[in-house]
Design a protein around this motif. Structure first.
Motif, short mmCIF file in Angstrom:
data_model
loop_
_atom_site.label_atom_id
_atom_site.label_comp_id
_atom_site.label_asym_id
_atom_site.label_seq_id
_atom_site.Cartn_x
_atom_site.Cartn_y
_atom_site.Cartn_z
N LEU A 277 0.88 -1.16 0.00
CA LEU A 277 0.00 0.00 0.00
C LEU A 277 0.91 1.21 0.00
O LEU A 277 1.59 1.47 1.00
CB LEU A 277 -0.87 -0.02 1.26
N PHE A 278 0.98 1.92 -1.11
CA PHE A 278 1.98 2.98 -1.12
C PHE A 278 1.43 4.37 -0.87
O PHE A 278 2.21 5.28 -0.67
CB PHE A 278 2.87 2.95 -2.37
N CYS A 279 0.13 4.54 -0.86
CA CYS A 279 -0.34 5.89 -0.53
C CYS A 279 -1.75 5.81 0.00
O CYS A 279 -2.60 5.17 -0.62
CB CYS A 279 -0.29 6.79 -1.76
N LEU A 280 -2.01 6.45 1.11
CA LEU A 280 -3.35 6.46 1.69
C LEU A 280 -3.69 7.94 1.90
O LEU A 280 -3.03 8.62 2.67
CB LEU A 280 -3.34 5.73 3.03
N VAL B 151 -8.61 7.55 -0.33
CA VAL B 151 -8.13 6.98 -1.60
C VAL B 151 -6.93 6.11 -1.29
O VAL B 151 -5.99 6.55 -0.64
CB VAL B 151 -7.71 8.11 -2.56
N HIS C 14 -3.84 3.75 -2.80
CA HIS C 14 -3.06 3.36 -3.98
C HIS C 14 -2.34 2.06 -3.65
O HIS C 14 -1.56 2.01 -2.70
CB HIS C 14 -1.98 4.41 -4.28
N GLU D 46 -0.06 -1.50 -4.91
CA GLU D 46 0.84 -2.05 -5.92
C GLU D 46 1.21 -3.47 -5.54
O GLU D 46 1.22 -3.81 -4.36
CB GLU D 46 2.11 -1.20 -6.01
N ILE E 194 7.73 -5.03 3.37
CA ILE E 194 6.71 -4.72 2.35
C ILE E 194 5.44 -4.25 3.04
O ILE E 194 4.79 -3.30 2.60
CB ILE E 194 6.43 -5.94 1.48
N TYR F 192 -0.17 10.99 -10.42
CA TYR F 192 0.72 10.46 -9.39
C TYR F 192 2.09 10.24 -10.00
O TYR F 192 2.20 9.74 -11.11
CB TYR F 192 0.18 9.13 -8.86
N LYS G 276 6.19 8.90 -8.87
CA LYS G 276 7.10 8.43 -7.84
C LYS G 276 8.52 8.77 -8.23
O LYS G 276 8.89 8.64 -9.38
CB LYS G 276 7.07 6.91 -7.77
N GLU H 59 11.11 6.19 -1.32
CA GLU H 59 10.23 6.53 -2.42
C GLU H 59 9.34 7.70 -2.04
O GLU H 59 8.57 7.60 -1.10
CB GLU H 59 9.38 5.30 -2.72
N TYR I 170 0.93 13.31 -5.28
CA TYR I 170 -0.42 12.99 -5.77
C TYR I 170 -1.17 14.30 -5.90
O TYR I 170 -1.37 14.99 -4.91
CB TYR I 170 -1.08 12.06 -4.76
N LYS J 174 -1.00 15.79 -2.14
CA LYS J 174 -0.56 14.91 -1.06
C LYS J 174 0.85 14.46 -1.37
O LYS J 174 1.17 14.08 -2.50
CB LYS J 174 -1.51 13.72 -0.98
N ARG K 49 3.53 11.64 -0.36
CA ARG K 49 3.75 10.39 0.33
C ARG K 49 5.23 10.35 0.68
O ARG K 49 6.06 10.14 -0.20
CB ARG K 49 3.39 9.22 -0.60
#
Lengths: 158, 186, 372
Positions: free
Chosen positions: A59-62, A74, A76, A78, C218, C306, C308, C315, C319, C332, C334
């Motif tokens: 989950l790379f973006c909340l 939202v 995102h 992967e 992860i 988006y 990256k 990373e 957004y 936003k 990240r």
């Protein structure tokens, strides 16, 4: 996997397409967007992670969002094995007491991100282990990132 | 004796007039010189850097522009052992009580340098921000302001030397603590 | 020793505060430690001491003004932050960027990465007690700052990128000075190994603590060197290439142990890889324009975008949700440090306070990046 293949696969999981509404759209975004109702959020997310064909384990973006009338989140996602990405959106109309399900048992990173969303938008998450404000002080009044937030004292608007 | 030392001061002069030599006799002024020389040349600063200006402060302490050749030898982590705070970085509403408590824990005589645009007046975060204190001098009284975003190490050294020059004008006669009356807004 | 006497001492847990102003927290981070003697039972971070409401400010700024704000978030890789916002805007407008711009952006990004890692190495040594490394690290960083100052105009917060390209062309001395720096730095990196990496005290202090497995990495969203030291291949430059990274060949450094020493080694080896990327590009900067024409008032078409990038910490994601006006509707960031901090409770429990300091130094947190 391409966006069409993903859309077909995820639609095939729903037994009754009229009761559970999922909207798929690809316009205005580079990823496949799924809009889901708050009641089915947790089940869809668990399936997205555990199914070996999709395997969305990262989950790379909340992001919390205020769409004017509705509040929502939202996500995102992967997959580290197949390298495809997807966006899941969930909305709620209730602005007084918005509640959604937490996903922090599925992806541990969501714990801090959901605290941030609670801090700025006021959205509460069910079953969250530690839901309190993260960046602002405990006594802060209001939710700053909502569109109707007004602060006469601190903000100098330009 | 026969010489009138008081010069004509206009009635609407806004500042405070300090007589030459601080109006004291030879014993007090020589003692003043020695004490001020000792204080100015051995100011030890506190580790207080909140954001980007802290990196430029660290560069000032590193090998190329070295601030320890001016006497700022070591940076102390504890406020009880420091006599200078260099406020390097933005002060936010949540951090302001912490800064005030650190300043109160320091022992007199203590000095403050506000480094960078954020500490002087809120900097690039002045407009549209709900959580930035628009200037560190809303919280503690400041002696020297060093502008820049971030200021170069040479600029910070100039600010530190200016503070040393300011200390050398002090006197035992008119000792003033800048924190007196600060909370009431004087 | 009579054990009946020692069993009468009941120990209980108590909370102490590793306060906002602390030399080892790399910024203003408050940690509430629940400890039993010297063993840590729970770590709870308390953030917000440098929360400058950047996301709310972005909703009233134009896109060129937002680039200036992103410099101050993760100030040690400020060029890469600027590049992230510029790439998002350029992809949204579907602008064609000249090759010269891409190559120069990549070279300066890799120089920024080396500058950030040398500062990390200097401060890391200082945290575990070796004060000499501070001076060695900053000495090399000064050479990179000189190169930036001549070309971009500033040492730390550079603002050299604009949506559409670069602000001005590179200085004529840029290529010569970068080559001198590479030659100089190649003699200095083995010195870093001599000083710290093979020191027996350092190794005993760092090996075997703060272990992070690949599945946890992860799930917690760890990225950058923290993830790569646990065997998780997460380099954005390889998987979602941008700028000129698809033209160069470089290795992605992966280690499997996942402990503090592995994270240290990954960063040192990454500095070698950055040097090799710069060497491949510095002689072949293509001729051409240094910017593509855009309007003065940039309005993104309606939609969500988006992008990256790989900063020195991990990373970074940008957004943007736009409704067609000149300000974004929602912006936003990240940030990599936010996800890297959330695993501190998981890996520091059971260790001692000295181990916590060493672990935090290898997570390489920059607190304004977390608090935004």
């Amino acid at each position: 996997m391409t966006n069409e293949a993903l859309q077909n696969l995820i639609s095939s999981w729903i037994p009754d397409p009229i009761a559970i509404e999922l909207e798929f759209t690809e316009e205005k975004s580079q990823f496949l967007n799924i809009t889901v109702q708050p009641e089915q959020l947790h089940q869809l997310m668990t399936q997205l992670k555990s199914n070996p064909d999709t395997n969305f384990d990262y989950l790379f973006c909340l992001t919390g969002m205020d769409w004017g009338k509705e509040l929502g989140v939202v996500y995102h996602l992967e997959s580290t094995t197949h390298r495809h990405q997807i966006v899941v959106k969930v909305k709620t109309e209730d602005r007084e007491n918005p509640t959604l399900d937490t996903v922090c048992k599925i992806w541990y990173t969501a714990e801090f991100h959901e605290r941030e969303v609670f801090d700025f938008f006021g959205i509460k998450f069910n079953n969250h282990p530690n839901l309190k404000r993260l960046f602002l002080t405990e006594e802060w009044d209001g939710f700053p990132l909502r569109k109707d937030y007004v602060d006469e004292i601190n903000m100098v608007i330009k | 004796m026969g010489v009138n030392n008081t010069s004509e001061i206009p009635a609407d002069f806004p500042g405070k007039v300090i007589p030459g030599g601080n109006g004291a006799n030879i014993l007090v002024t020589s003692l003043d010189d020695i004490i001020n020389w000792g204080r100015a040349n051995s100011l030890w600063s506190l580790y207080f850097g909140t954001s980007c200006c802290a990196i430029e402060m660290m560069q000032t302490g590193a090998a190329r522009h070295d601030y320890s050749r001016f006497g700022f030898e070591v940076a102390r982590p504890s406020p009880r052992q420091a006599d200078l705070i260099i406020i390097a970085g933005t002060i936010v509403n949540k951090m302001a009580p912490v800064l005030r408590r650190l300043y109160d824990q320091m022992a007199e005589p203590k000095y403050v340098i506000a480094m960078g645009a954020c500490a002087i007046s809120g900097g690039p975060f002045y407009y549209n921000s709900y959580s930035v204190v628009k200037g560190a001098d809303h919280v503690i009284p400041v002696d020297v302001y060093v502008p820049g975003c971030p200021p170069r190490p040479e600029a910070l050294l100039e600010g530190m030397l200016m503070l040393q020059a300011k200390i050398k004008t002090e006197s035992m006669n008119n000792k003033v603590f800048p924190i007196d009356g600060f909370d009431e807004g004087l | 020793m009579d054990t009946t006497i020692t069993n009468n001492f009941k120990s209980e847990e108590y909370q102490i505060n590793m306060g906002p102003q602390h030399p080892a927290t790399h910024g203003v981070l408050r940690l509430l430690l629940t400890i039993d003697g010297e063993i840590i039972k729970r770590v709870e971070p308390d953030l917000g001491y440098i929360h400058r409401s950047i996301e709310k400010m972005c909703e009233r700024d134009s896109y060129q003004q937002i680039v200036h704000l992103t410099d101050r978030m993760d100030y040690l890789s400020s060029h890469i932050n600027n590049e992230a916002v510029c790439l998002t805007v350029e992809n949204a407008l579907q602008l064609e960027i000249p090759e010269r711009v891409k190559v120069i952006r990549t070279i300066i990004a890799e120089l920024t990465r080396i500058a950030s890692h040398t500062l990390w190495w200097g401060v890391m040594g200082m945290d575990v007690g070796a004060l000499t490394t501070y001076f060695y690290g900053f000495r090399d960083r000064e050479m990179i700052n000189d190169i930036f100052e001549e070309t971009c105009g500033a040492r730390l917060t550079m603002n050299y990128n604009i949506p559409g390209g670069l602000m001005f062309d590179i200085h004529p001395n840029f290529v010569k000075r970068t080559k001198e720096f590479i030659a100089h730095f190649k003699t200095k990196l083995p010195e870093y190994d001599l000083l710290l990496s093979n020191n027996i005290i350092f190794r005993k202090r760092m090996e075997g603590i703060g272990i992070l497995t690949k599945e946890d990495a992860i799930s917690f969203g760890a990225s950058g060197p923290v993830g790569r030291a646990s065997g998780y291949s997460c380099d954005v430059r390889k998987h979602h290439s941008y700028s000129a990274y698809d033209k160069v060949t470089f290795n992605e450094i992966l280690k499997t142990e996942g402990d503090t020493y592995a994270r240290y080694q990954v960063r040192i080896l990454e500095m070698w890889e950055s040097l090799s990327i710069i060497e491949q590009l510095i002689d072949n900067i293509p001729e051409g324009e240094f910017f593509a024409k855009t309007n003065t008032v940039i309005k993104l078409p309606e939609g969500e975008y988006y992008q990256k990038v790989e900063t020195a910490r991990g990373e970074l994601g940008v957004y943007i949700v736009s409704t067609g006006t000149k300000n974004p509707y929602r912006m936003k960031f990240r940030s990599p440090g936010f996800s890297n901090l959330s695993l501190l409770n998981h890996i520091a429990v059971g260790g001692k306070i000295g181990d916590l300091v060493a672990t935090m130094a290898t997570l390489d947190l920059v607190i304004p990046d977390i608090d935004r």
